[in-house]
Design a protein around this motif. Structure first.
Motif, PDB file in Angstrom:
ATOM      1  N   LEU A 194      15.850  -5.842 -11.712  1.00 58.29           N
ATOM      2  CA  LEU A 194      15.882  -6.696 -10.522  1.00 58.29           C
ATOM      3  C   LEU A 194      17.059  -6.377  -9.622  1.00 58.29           C
ATOM      4  O   LEU A 194      18.163  -6.100 -10.103  1.00 58.29           O
ATOM      5  N   LEU A 195      16.822  -6.461  -8.330  1.00 56.71           N
ATOM      6  CA  LEU A 195      17.906  -6.358  -7.363  1.00 56.71           C
ATOM      7  C   LEU A 195      18.726  -7.640  -7.454  1.00 56.71           C
ATOM      8  O   LEU A 195      18.157  -8.740  -7.457  1.00 56.71           O
ATOM      9  N   THR A 196      20.038  -7.521  -7.557  1.00 51.85           N
ATOM     10  CA  THR A 196      20.880  -8.705  -7.751  1.00 51.85           C
ATOM     11  C   THR A 196      21.792  -9.007  -6.573  1.00 51.85           C
ATOM     12  O   THR A 196      22.323 -10.105  -6.487  1.00 51.85           O
ATOM     13  N   GLY A 197      22.002  -8.061  -5.668  1.00 52.48           N
ATOM     14  CA  GLY A 197      22.881  -8.353  -4.554  1.00 52.48           C
ATOM     15  C   GLY A 197      22.926  -7.256  -3.514  1.00 52.48           C
ATOM     16  O   GLY A 197      22.666  -6.091  -3.796  1.00 52.48           O
ATOM     17  N   VAL A 198      23.266  -7.684  -2.297  1.00 54.55           N
ATOM     18  CA  VAL A 198      23.478  -6.785  -1.165  1.00 54.55           C
ATOM     19  C   VAL A 198      24.732  -7.289  -0.464  1.00 54.55           C
ATOM     20  O   VAL A 198      24.819  -8.478  -0.134  1.00 54.55           O
ATOM     21  N   ARG A 199      25.698  -6.407  -0.281  1.00 50.42           N
ATOM     22  CA  ARG A 199      26.941  -6.794   0.410  1.00 50.42           C
ATOM     23  C   ARG A 199      27.171  -5.878   1.593  1.00 50.42           C
ATOM     24  O   ARG A 199      27.389  -4.673   1.429  1.00 50.42           O
ATOM     25  N   GLN A 208      23.914 -23.716   4.051  1.00 57.85           N
ATOM     26  CA  GLN A 208      24.556 -23.319   2.794  1.00 57.85           C
ATOM     27  C   GLN A 208      23.761 -22.213   2.101  1.00 57.85           C
ATOM     28  O   GLN A 208      24.339 -21.282   1.532  1.00 57.85           O
ATOM     29  N   ALA A 209      22.437 -22.289   2.169  1.00 57.89           N
ATOM     30  CA  ALA A 209      21.607 -21.232   1.579  1.00 57.89           C
ATOM     31  C   ALA A 209      21.856 -19.903   2.285  1.00 57.89           C
ATOM     32  O   ALA A 209      21.936 -18.857   1.634  1.00 57.89           O
ATOM     33  N   CYS A 210      22.005 -19.951   3.598  1.00 57.90           N
ATOM     34  CA  CYS A 210      22.307 -18.726   4.340  1.00 57.90           C
ATOM     35  C   CYS A 210      23.689 -18.193   3.948  1.00 57.90           C
ATOM     36  O   CYS A 210      23.851 -16.991   3.723  1.00 57.90           O
ATOM     37  N   ARG A 211      24.658 -19.076   3.858  1.00 58.85           N
ATOM     38  CA  ARG A 211      26.019 -18.664   3.513  1.00 58.85           C
ATOM     39  C   ARG A 211      26.083 -18.053   2.125  1.00 58.85           C
ATOM     40  O   ARG A 211      26.807 -17.090   1.887  1.00 58.85           O
ATOM     41  N   ARG A 212      25.294 -18.568   1.212  1.00 64.74           N
ATOM     42  CA  ARG A 212      25.308 -18.093  -0.179  1.00 64.74           C
ATOM     43  C   ARG A 212      24.285 -16.996  -0.454  1.00 64.74           C
ATOM     44  O   ARG A 212      24.164 -16.547  -1.598  1.00 64.74           O
ATOM     45  N   ASN A 213      23.558 -16.574   0.550  1.00 67.39           N
ATOM     46  CA  ASN A 213      22.491 -15.592   0.392  1.00 67.39           C
ATOM     47  C   ASN A 213      23.021 -14.329  -0.288  1.00 67.39           C
ATOM     48  O   ASN A 213      23.861 -13.631   0.276  1.00 67.39           O
ATOM     49  N   PRO A 214      22.522 -14.003  -1.486  1.00 66.62           N
ATOM     50  CA  PRO A 214      23.024 -12.820  -2.183  1.00 66.62           C
ATOM     51  C   PRO A 214      22.433 -11.506  -1.673  1.00 66.62           C
ATOM     52  O   PRO A 214      22.905 -10.439  -2.058  1.00 66.62           O
ATOM     53  N   MET A 215      21.429 -11.575  -0.809  1.00 70.63           N
ATOM     54  CA  MET A 215      20.761 -10.354  -0.359  1.00 70.63           C
ATOM     55  C   MET A 215      20.462 -10.370   1.138  1.00 70.63           C
ATOM     56  O   MET A 215      19.298 -10.381   1.558  1.00 70.63           O
ATOM     57  N   PRO A 216      21.525 -10.397   1.972  1.00 64.45           N
ATOM     58  CA  PRO A 216      21.271 -10.382   3.412  1.00 64.45           C
ATOM     59  C   PRO A 216      20.455  -9.157   3.819  1.00 64.45           C
ATOM     60  O   PRO A 216      20.469  -8.143   3.133  1.00 64.45           O
ATOM     61  N   ILE A 217      19.767  -9.275   4.887  1.00 66.31           N
ATOM     62  CA  ILE A 217      18.790  -8.350   5.458  1.00 66.31           C
ATOM     63  C   ILE A 217      17.487  -8.479   4.673  1.00 66.31           C
ATOM     64  O   ILE A 217      16.445  -8.740   5.262  1.00 66.31           O
ATOM     65  N   ILE A 218      17.513  -8.319   3.364  1.00 65.86           N
ATOM     66  CA  ILE A 218      16.299  -8.432   2.558  1.00 65.86           C
ATOM     67  C   ILE A 218      15.807  -9.879   2.570  1.00 65.86           C
ATOM     68  O   ILE A 218      14.611 -10.133   2.747  1.00 65.86           O
ATOM     69  N   ILE A 219      16.707 -10.836   2.368  1.00 64.86           N
ATOM     70  CA  ILE A 219      16.432 -12.250   2.628  1.00 64.86           C
ATOM     71  C   ILE A 219      17.082 -12.487   3.996  1.00 64.86           C
ATOM     72  O   ILE A 219      18.294 -12.605   4.100  1.00 64.86           O
ATOM     73  N   PRO A 220      16.283 -12.477   5.068  1.00 65.80           N
ATOM     74  CA  PRO A 220      16.804 -12.323   6.429  1.00 65.80           C
ATOM     75  C   PRO A 220      17.455 -13.567   7.046  1.00 65.80           C
ATOM     76  O   PRO A 220      16.988 -14.115   8.051  1.00 65.80           O
ATOM     77  N   CYS A 221      18.577 -13.976   6.480  1.00 64.84           N
ATOM     78  CA  CYS A 221      19.261 -15.160   6.992  1.00 64.84           C
ATOM     79  C   CYS A 221      19.799 -14.947   8.408  1.00 64.84           C
ATOM     80  O   CYS A 221      20.111 -15.925   9.096  1.00 64.84           O
ATOM     81  N   HIS A 222      19.865 -13.704   8.864  1.00 67.62           N
ATOM     82  CA  HIS A 222      20.294 -13.457  10.249  1.00 67.62           C
ATOM     83  C   HIS A 222      19.289 -14.036  11.245  1.00 67.62           C
ATOM     84  O   HIS A 222      19.632 -14.247  12.405  1.00 67.62           O
TER      85      HIS A 222
END
Length: 150
Positions: free
Chosen positions: A21-26, A104-118
């Motif tokens: 599993l993918l666990t994070g994107v920084r 808060q979900a956006c701030r804690r998003n472990p996978m930005p772009i993939i989970i597109p909180c932008h």
């Protein structure tokens, strides 16, 4: 845990995964990198395709979030179509939550772009916040990238 780095137009992006599993994107991080696994190679390839305008939806196995409510918030964020935006309040209404919880979900998003909180904005189209890369500058770049549609 394995890591790989993509050099992107917004700076280095560190992608992390376990065996399955993918666990994070920084965004803006490249302090760890080792021999990429097949999953990491696929994640890097999909991110590169997204930056090139050849991909709009990711198909990667993501590590589950810590709570069912976090999963609900993540699903609501992922439901925002490529090139579109939604407000914190609008998403909150859709899933019977609060704008603060969406934030808060956006701030804690472990996978930005993939989970597109932008794609999540404040009321009236206010840009809001972004914790990845260079903050609001990065968020604006990502939004503009999607507006170009390739």
């Amino acid at each position: 845990m394995s890591h790989a780095t993509l050099q992107s137009p917004i700076g280095p992006i560190l992608v992390s995964a376990d065996d399955k599993l993918l666990t994070g994107v920084r965004i803006g991080a490249s302090d760890l990198a080792d021999a990429p696994t097949p999953l990491l190679r696929e994640a890097i390839a999909q991110l590169a395709a997204w930056f090139e305008g050849r991909l709009v939806d990711f198909d990667l196995p993501l590590a589950p979030l810590k709570s069912p409510r976090g999963e609900d918030h993540s699903a609501a964020i992922c439901a925002i179509p490529y090139g579109e935006t939604a407000s914190y309040g609008e998403l909150a209404r859709r899933i019977s939550s609060s704008p603060r919880a969406i934030g808060q979900a956006c701030r804690r998003n472990p996978m930005p772009i993939i989970i597109p909180c932008h794609r999540v904005l404040g009321a009236g189209g206010v840009i809001g916040h972004y914790t990845g890369g260079e903050g609001i500058t990065t968020k604006l770049w990502l939004l503009q990238r999607e507006q170009r549609k390739g």
